[in-house]
Design a protein around this motif. Structure first.
Motif, PDB file in Angstrom:
ATOM      1  N   LEU A 105      42.599  25.582  40.848  1.00 58.53           N
ATOM      2  CA  LEU A 105      41.011  25.936  41.283  1.00 58.53           C
ATOM      3  C   LEU A 105      40.067  25.393  40.158  1.00 58.53           C
ATOM      4  O   LEU A 105      40.360  25.522  38.744  1.00 58.53           O
ATOM      5  N   LYS A 106      39.059  24.464  40.728  1.00 54.24           N
ATOM      6  CA  LYS A 106      38.053  23.914  39.586  1.00 54.24           C
ATOM      7  C   LYS A 106      37.180  24.950  39.101  1.00 54.24           C
ATOM      8  O   LYS A 106      36.913  25.951  39.757  1.00 54.24           O
ATOM      9  N   PHE A 107      36.683  24.780  37.784  1.00 51.69           N
ATOM     10  CA  PHE A 107      35.915  25.491  37.106  1.00 51.69           C
ATOM     11  C   PHE A 107      36.194  27.073  37.091  1.00 51.69           C
ATOM     12  O   PHE A 107      35.448  27.813  36.952  1.00 51.69           O
ATOM     13  N   LYS A 108      37.466  27.049  36.931  1.00 51.99           N
ATOM     14  CA  LYS A 108      37.976  28.632  36.961  1.00 51.99           C
ATOM     15  C   LYS A 108      37.759  29.049  35.668  1.00 51.99           C
ATOM     16  O   LYS A 108      37.245  30.371  35.749  1.00 51.99           O
ATOM     17  N   GLY A 109      37.635  28.476  34.636  1.00 50.15           N
ATOM     18  CA  GLY A 109      37.202  29.002  33.341  1.00 50.15           C
ATOM     19  C   GLY A 109      35.644  29.559  33.127  1.00 50.15           C
ATOM     20  O   GLY A 109      35.244  30.700  32.706  1.00 50.15           O
ATOM     21  N   TYR A 111      33.850  30.519  35.901  1.00 47.96           N
ATOM     22  CA  TYR A 111      34.234  31.660  36.734  1.00 47.96           C
ATOM     23  C   TYR A 111      34.415  32.929  36.005  1.00 47.96           C
ATOM     24  O   TYR A 111      33.960  33.630  35.966  1.00 47.96           O
ATOM     25  N   MET A 112      35.729  32.690  35.308  1.00 45.51           N
ATOM     26  CA  MET A 112      35.890  33.964  34.661  1.00 45.51           C
ATOM     27  C   MET A 112      35.118  34.556  33.354  1.00 45.51           C
ATOM     28  O   MET A 112      34.932  35.535  33.198  1.00 45.51           O
ATOM     29  N   VAL A 113      34.305  33.700  32.870  1.00 43.24           N
ATOM     30  CA  VAL A 113      33.298  33.898  31.781  1.00 43.24           C
ATOM     31  C   VAL A 113      32.174  34.650  32.384  1.00 43.24           C
ATOM     32  O   VAL A 113      31.677  35.557  31.828  1.00 43.24           O
ATOM     33  N   SER A 151      35.324  44.428  41.753  1.00 41.19           N
ATOM     34  CA  SER A 151      35.568  44.834  40.488  1.00 41.19           C
ATOM     35  C   SER A 151      36.048  43.789  39.776  1.00 41.19           C
ATOM     36  O   SER A 151      37.326  43.369  40.069  1.00 41.19           O
ATOM     37  N   VAL A 152      35.774  43.482  38.500  1.00 44.51           N
ATOM     38  CA  VAL A 152      36.027  42.368  37.623  1.00 44.51           C
ATOM     39  C   VAL A 152      37.510  42.965  37.207  1.00 44.51           C
ATOM     40  O   VAL A 152      38.444  42.314  37.002  1.00 44.51           O
ATOM     41  N   TRP A 153      37.445  44.225  36.590  1.00 45.51           N
ATOM     42  CA  TRP A 153      38.680  44.846  36.058  1.00 45.51           C
ATOM     43  C   TRP A 153      39.886  44.880  37.137  1.00 45.51           C
ATOM     44  O   TRP A 153      41.077  44.380  36.719  1.00 45.51           O
ATOM     45  N   ASN A 154      39.434  45.440  38.401  1.00 46.05           N
ATOM     46  CA  ASN A 154      40.523  45.275  39.286  1.00 46.05           C
ATOM     47  C   ASN A 154      41.005  43.648  39.564  1.00 46.05           C
ATOM     48  O   ASN A 154      42.166  43.631  40.040  1.00 46.05           O
ATOM     49  N   MET A 155      40.103  42.889  39.605  1.00 47.28           N
ATOM     50  CA  MET A 155      40.584  41.364  39.909  1.00 47.28           C
ATOM     51  C   MET A 155      41.297  41.052  38.911  1.00 47.28           C
ATOM     52  O   MET A 155      42.557  40.245  39.390  1.00 47.28           O
ATOM     53  N   ILE A 156      41.296  41.330  37.631  1.00 45.82           N
ATOM     54  CA  ILE A 156      42.132  40.785  36.682  1.00 45.82           C
ATOM     55  C   ILE A 156      43.673  41.496  36.972  1.00 45.82           C
ATOM     56  O   ILE A 156      44.632  40.785  36.585  1.00 45.82           O
ATOM     57  N   ILE A 157      43.771  42.824  37.299  1.00 43.13           N
ATOM     58  CA  ILE A 157      45.122  43.640  37.327  1.00 43.13           C
ATOM     59  C   ILE A 157      45.656  42.721  38.780  1.00 43.13           C
ATOM     60  O   ILE A 157      46.841  42.216  38.325  1.00 43.13           O
ATOM     61  N   MET A 158      44.988  42.418  39.697  1.00 42.39           N
ATOM     62  CA  MET A 158      45.509  41.665  40.796  1.00 42.39           C
ATOM     63  C   MET A 158      46.006  40.204  40.352  1.00 42.39           C
ATOM     64  O   MET A 158      47.092  39.782  40.800  1.00 42.39           O
ATOM     65  N   MET A 159      45.180  39.467  39.749  1.00 42.28           N
ATOM     66  CA  MET A 159      45.347  38.190  39.135  1.00 42.28           C
ATOM     67  C   MET A 159      46.479  38.208  38.340  1.00 42.28           C
ATOM     68  O   MET A 159      47.211  37.106  38.599  1.00 42.28           O
ATOM     69  N   SER A 160      46.756  38.990  37.706  1.00 40.57           N
ATOM     70  CA  SER A 160      48.042  39.036  36.783  1.00 40.57           C
ATOM     71  C   SER A 160      49.361  39.201  37.560  1.00 40.57           C
ATOM     72  O   SER A 160      50.306  38.545  37.403  1.00 40.57           O
ATOM     73  N   PHE A 161      49.222  39.981  38.551  1.00 37.81           N
ATOM     74  CA  PHE A 161      50.176  40.060  39.377  1.00 37.81           C
ATOM     75  C   PHE A 161      50.621  38.971  40.225  1.00 37.81           C
ATOM     76  O   PHE A 161      51.540  38.410  40.373  1.00 37.81           O
ATOM     77  N   PHE A 162      49.600  38.502  40.852  1.00 36.06           N
ATOM     78  CA  PHE A 162      49.455  37.121  41.670  1.00 36.06           C
ATOM     79  C   PHE A 162      50.164  36.045  40.973  1.00 36.06           C
ATOM     80  O   PHE A 162      51.046  35.053  41.530  1.00 36.06           O
ATOM     81  N   ARG A 163      50.021  35.802  39.665  1.00 32.85           N
ATOM     82  CA  ARG A 163      50.525  34.759  38.919  1.00 32.85           C
ATOM     83  C   ARG A 163      51.883  34.906  38.721  1.00 32.85           C
ATOM     84  O   ARG A 163      52.806  34.065  38.442  1.00 32.85           O
TER      85      ARG A 163
END
Length: 297
Positions: A105-109, A111-113, A151-163
């Protein structure tokens, strides 16, 4: 082979069991006292001393709660926002989390900031109100749904799982001709039931319990949630008396068995019981999903 516990281990296990028992009692006691009071005669309850079991059992308090037809509309709005808001948030947040979990994913950093900034800082209530006004969300059902889709917090949890899902599975799907949406809906989601259930529970409880957005962003009585109805019964003496008066008019033979305190207790139980019933069905996924998401992050 059976492992024999040492004396220290047995002492520690006993200590933990005692502490958890105390915590359980402290947690359940207020809820149990509320149940007992809600089933007790109102006049008798005002004398005090009703703790572990109803002294004079009656259904009158619950009859008084449900004789007011506005509670059914409040239930409908709350159930509708809980279902639509939870499903929409899980899908919207899940798609974003899946994109952020991909290495290409381009510019992922960037987007995260940006997302992390919104997680720690907000414009405040007045800018939020003005934004909702300009988006024509005020006093509409969608004010409950659209602002809660992500929700950013929920996104982080799901992102960690998907990884934690092997890249080889995704590459194999792409070789077979699957696109990103098909991979997400037919591969990623079926493999992510634990974390999806955890996020769904987070969202469902939040939607069911909140009353602030209903109080601040809606004026129509037809849009009030069940928690706002409860808050008005508990804090507004005139509103509580109007509910009691409606009950007295419709069930006059039961009017003497109702008091403001027992009416509030019955209302508290009526609003919290549905989400309590749902929770045990998601509990096993809830714990597993949070743990896996945190470990693999």
């Amino acid at each position: 082979m059976i492992k024999i516990k040492s004396r220290t281990d047995r002492i520690f296990d006993t200590f933990v069991a005692v502490v958890m028992l105390v915590v359980m009692i402290v947690t359940l006691a207020p809820f149990w006292f509320s149940i007992v009071g809600s089933f007790n005669d109102g006049l008798d309850y005002s004398r005090g001393g009703v703790y572990f079991w109803p002294r004079e059992f009656t259904w009158s308090n619950y009859q008084a709660v449900f004789v007011d037809t506005s509670i059914y509309q409040a239930y409908f709005i709350t159930i509708a926002r809980t279902l639509l808001g939870t499903i929409g948030s899980v899908l919207f947040t899940g798609i974003t989390a899946y994109a952020m979990s991909r290495k290409n994913l381009k510019f992922k950093g960037i987007y995260m900031v940006i997302m992390l900034i919104t997680m720690f800082f907000s414009g405040g209530l007045i800018p939020t109100y003005l934004l909702y006004r300009d988006l024509h969300l005020l006093d509409t059902f969608w004010v409950y749904i659209i602002p809660t889709l992500f929700s950013v917090w929920n996104m982080i949890i799901m992102m960690s799982f998907f990884r934690g899902i092997p890249d080889t599975l995704i590459e194999s799907a792409k070789i077979d001709g699957a696109g990103e949406y098909r991979i997400f809906f037919q591969l990623i989601l079926p493999l992510s039931k634990p974390v999806l259930a955890a996020i769904a529970l987070f969202n469902g409880v939040a939607h069911w319990n909140t009353y602030f957005d209903s109080m601040m962003f809606t004026n129509s009585p037809n849009l009030q949630t069940i928690q706002l109805f409860l808050m008005r019964v508990v804090t507004d003496a005139d509103f509580a008396r109007s509910v009691g008066g409606a009950a007295a008019a419709n069930i006059p033979e039961q009017a003497k068995k109702i008091s403001p305190e027992t009416l509030k207790l019955a209302m508290m139980i009526a609003t919290s019981l549905p989400i309590i019933i749902v929770y045990p069905f998601l509990q096993k996924y809830f714990v597993k999903g949070v743990l896996i998401g945190s470990i693999k992050g």
